[in-house]
Design a protein around this motif. Sequence first.
Motif: not given
Length: 174
Positions: A37-39, A102-103, A147-148, A169-170
């Motif tokens: 999601p979001q990526m 996006a995480s 590209h988040l 990371a993140g």
Amino acid sequence: MTSAPPSTASVVLSKGGAALVDLLVDTAELGITVTGPQMLFENLSLLTTLSPFEGSTVQRLEELAGCLEGTIHCGLIGIQQAEIKVAKHRAGATLQIGLGPASMYQSELVLRTRTAETFRALISRLLSSDPSRPFFAGLHAVPATGHLEHHHAPAGGGRHEGGTHHEGAGHGHP
């Protein structure tokens, strides 16, 4: 004797897979597993062959949005409400459903009708002036732009030099 329709239907959205979810299903709950999601996917957007002249007006889309509720389930973040909104634009409006932050590497969107109607019955009642006429209604997985995972500083806050950043990371994923 006719059997009752299934209470839940499920779909998986992932890279290289189908990006269209049929909403004319005879269930009041739909589970959509989303990888990235979001990526990979920005949101879900309602697509239909119905025009405003056939009943799919901005007001009807807003009424449909009010009749839907969604929760996003993720092991890292827990459960949160899905944003369901109608985005108005010059050509009309689009019903959009958020997929979470996006995480999340992978999440499940559980979409339900608040009225206990099936998605087919609810959409036919609200968006079509002639429900006996064939039409399509589905959710399109809108591809994310950019590209988040590459748009932030690497862990430690230092500047990333050369190569690609895949440490995770993140990101919420390994």
